[in-house]
Structures are given as C-alpha cells and as structure tokens.
Design an enzyme around this catalytic site. Structure first.
Site, PDB file in Angstrom:
ATOM      1  N   GLU A 123      -1.280   1.967  -1.986  1.00  0.00           N
ATOM      2  CA  GLU A 123      -1.580   1.376  -0.676  1.00  0.00           C
ATOM      3  C   GLU A 123      -2.800   0.472  -0.727  1.00  0.00           C
ATOM      4  O   GLU A 123      -2.835  -0.569  -0.067  1.00  0.00           O
ATOM      5  CB  GLU A 123      -1.773   2.476   0.375  1.00  0.00           C
ATOM      6  N   TYR A 160      -4.903   1.817   8.838  1.00  0.00           N
ATOM      7  CA  TYR A 160      -3.583   1.654   8.233  1.00  0.00           C
ATOM      8  C   TYR A 160      -3.380   2.582   7.031  1.00  0.00           C
ATOM      9  O   TYR A 160      -2.392   3.322   6.946  1.00  0.00           O
ATOM     10  CB  TYR A 160      -3.322   0.200   7.794  1.00  0.00           C
ATOM     11  N   ASP A 220       0.522  -2.335  10.008  1.00  0.00           N
ATOM     12  CA  ASP A 220       0.067  -3.489   9.241  1.00  0.00           C
ATOM     13  C   ASP A 220       0.702  -4.750   9.820  1.00  0.00           C
ATOM     14  O   ASP A 220       1.302  -4.721  10.893  1.00  0.00           O
ATOM     15  CB  ASP A 220       0.431  -3.312   7.763  1.00  0.00           C
TER      16      ASP A 220
END
Length: 343
Positions: free
Chosen positions: A39, A122, A140
């Site tokens: 991520e 996020y 996002d």
DNA sequence: AAAGCGGGGTT
DNA sequence: AACCCAGCTTT
C-alpha cells in the site's frame, strides 16, 4: 444518503472483483506487513511500476524485523527510482514502532494503526480491510472517482473536506462481511472500468446501480479544481574524477527534496559556477567538457540540468568514491541518467 | 487549507 | 501539455 441499491451494489461489486481481479503479488498474502508495504508503494504510484519493486523488496525484507534492522542506505537503494523517498523512511520508522510498542503485531484497529509513521486515513483503512477484513473505509483517488459517478456527487474532490463525504458513503455502502473484496473492488473498478476518461460503462458490473450512468454524465465526473504554478531552476552538475579514477560525490540534506539521496555535486547555474565550484573544493581542474543537457520534471518544479565531466588533481576536501562504491549509493533518476552517460 | 514531495504513463 | 496515479506530512 438516499441511495436505493446498497444491497445490489455490494453484491455485484464483490462478485465481480472475486471473479475478475488481477493476479498481483500482494494478493497472494494476508500478512499485514506485506499488505502495508504494497500500500505504501502504491501511494501515487501505478501498479505496473510497483510490481518489480515489491518483489525485490520482499526478497530482501521478507519480515518486519528484517526491515527494521536494515541500514537506511540499503533500504533507499531498494526504493531508488520509485520516488517520494520519505515513504521508505516513514515505513521503516513505522515497523520499528510496531516492534517496540505492539510486540511486532501490526495493530488491527484504526486508532492504533493510524499512529504509525506514514499511515494516513487511506492506508489505515486499506490494511485493516485487506489484511484483517475489517469494514473500514479506504478512500483514494479511484474510490472518489467511482463513487462520484455511482452517487452522482458533484463536490470538488480537490478540497480536503470533500473526502469526508466519500468516507461516510463507504461506511454505509461497505459489505460488512466482505470488506476486503469490497474495498479492493472499488479500486479495481476504478483501475479497469471506471477510468478517468472514457469509462467503459457497458462492461461495468454496477452500471444498473450507477446514478451518473442512469441520470447524468459519468465522463464529466468527478469535479476537480486545479491550480499549479510550476517553478523552474537551472543547475550545473559536475562529474569530477581525480587521477586515481575516484569521483566526487555529495549527499543531499536529510530534510526536503530527495532527502539523503546521493548526487554528483550540483550548483545553481551561474556564469562562473564552475570557477566557484572548483575554488570551494580546492580543485585543480585540468579540462572539462559538457556531457549532456536535459530537463527533469517533478510534480511541482522543473530542473534544467547541464552536466559536465572534468579531470582534477586529487584533492583533500569532499567524498571521493570509486565507481564500485557509487554503484551502491541511492541516487535520484536525474543522477542515474548522468551516471549512465558517464559509463 | 495549502504546500511539499518523484517519477512515469496516458490522452 | 495536462492530467492522473491504491496519499502523507508539515506548515
């Protein structure tokens, strides 16, 4: 929210994702550390770009402990070319916090995981939903685009406060039993179908439930204001080699643009910048020649680079390194470009 | 709320 | 050339 298709939307999205999802390296694991690494790499970075970096990273740092122990220069070498280098330093700070404060277990709740360096709203939601299947929002750019169309939201997504609208929407829409597939499905839909321009609505698994498809103009959403003033700076870069074949290098400051990365000495362009440079390093320059000239574009500024090669008698000041030593240093792309030209 | 922070692909 | 990308931190 007044959206009548919550159940249908959930089911169609999750089914579509589980059937059509791309086979990506980080989809072979639920290890929260590995999801975390993926991520962070994917922040503002495309999937195709990340894949080789992720694979190399996991070969060198397969566990959180090994990343925590790594020298920063070795870590940055793995990030070389990926950009936003503070991500790498924050990631290492984060895993060290997990070892010190959480016994090596990545926290499974938003309150604690959000305290970790480099984990914002996020990334917190992404790790919680993908690794732990917790029904947490992960909003996002993809998610804002998809939901602006599905819910026909015309708020300006460039404004920070607008993200709260989408986080609230996800909290209502998310499938509490399939949070991982739901969140990844929203992003996968944004990547494969609900693209910024020319969305492929005829292939979309949720077009029946898409408000903009039914009543509006999906291709004109989301609304995003824009204002950027690009700055331009010109630099002279000097590749200076001594009689032993060693080259003068310098490390950038630990804060700011390209923090801690290495470079050939670089000065803002002036008429007499070479003379000033030579005096400052007490060099005896015997000859110099231009190597190449190019433009390097960052998101917020442009470098105009003139690179020169020169020979000098051995000097005392500065860090003179062999070619083998230079190969091991993390350098930003503009310097790699010059290095390639030299070799 | 705005600015700083990389690099590359797409249109 | 403009826009976008699985955003976060600092001011």
């Amino acid at each position: 929210m007044n959206y009548p298709y919550v159940t249908e939307f959930r089911q169609s999205l999750v089914e579509w994702f589980e059937k059509e999802k791309r086979d990506l390296p980080w989809r072979h694991t639920k290890d929260p550390y590995k999801i975390w690494v993926s991520e962070v790499m994917l922040q503002q970075t495309r999937v195709d770009t990340v894949i080789p970096y992720y694979n190399r990273f996991m070969e060198s740092f397969p566990t959180l402990e090994l990343l925590a122990e790594a020298p920063q220069e070795y870590l940055l070498k793995h990030w070389e070319g990926l950009g936003y280098y503070s991500r790498a330093r924050n990631l290492q700070a984060g895993v060290r916090e997990v070892l010190e404060s959480y016994g090596g277990i990545v926290p499974d709740n938003r309150h604690e995981i959000s305290k970790l360096k480099g984990i914002g709203p996020y990334t917190a939601g992404a790790i919680l939903s993908i690794a732990y299947n917790k029904p947490e929002h992960a909003v996002d750019g993809n998610v804002m685009r998809v939901l602006s169309r599905v819910l026909n939201i015309h708020e300006d997504i460039a404004l920070p406060k607008t993200k709260k609208i989408f986080e609230a929407a996800v909290e209502e829409l998310i499938d509490p039993e399939n949070a991982s597939s739901f969140n990844q499905g929203l992003m996968e839909l944004g990547a494969l179908i609900c693209s910024p321009t020319s969305p492929k609505c005829l292939l979309c698994p949720v077009r029946e439930y898409c408000t903009a498809f039914n009543e509006g103009e999906p291709e004109n959403l989301p609304i995003k204001s824009k204002k950027v003033k690009m700055k331009h700076i010109s630099y002279d870069v000097f590749v200076c080699e001594d009689e032993d074949g060693r080259i003068l290098m310098e490390q950038r400051p630990e804060e700011g643009l390209l923090a801690n990365m290495w470079q050939f000495p670089m000065v803002e362009q002036e008429d007499d910048s070479l003379i000033k440079f030579a005096q400052h390093h007490e060099l005896n320059v015997q000859a110099h020649q231009p190597i190449l000239t190019f433009k390097h574009i960052f998101s917020h500024l442009t470098w105009h680079v003139n690179a020169y090669y020169m020979k000098s008698k051995t000097a005392e000041k500065g860090e003179w390194l062999t070619r083998e030593q230079i190969e091991l240093l993390p350098m930003p792309v503009p310097m790699l470009k010059i290095w390639q030209a030299i070799k």
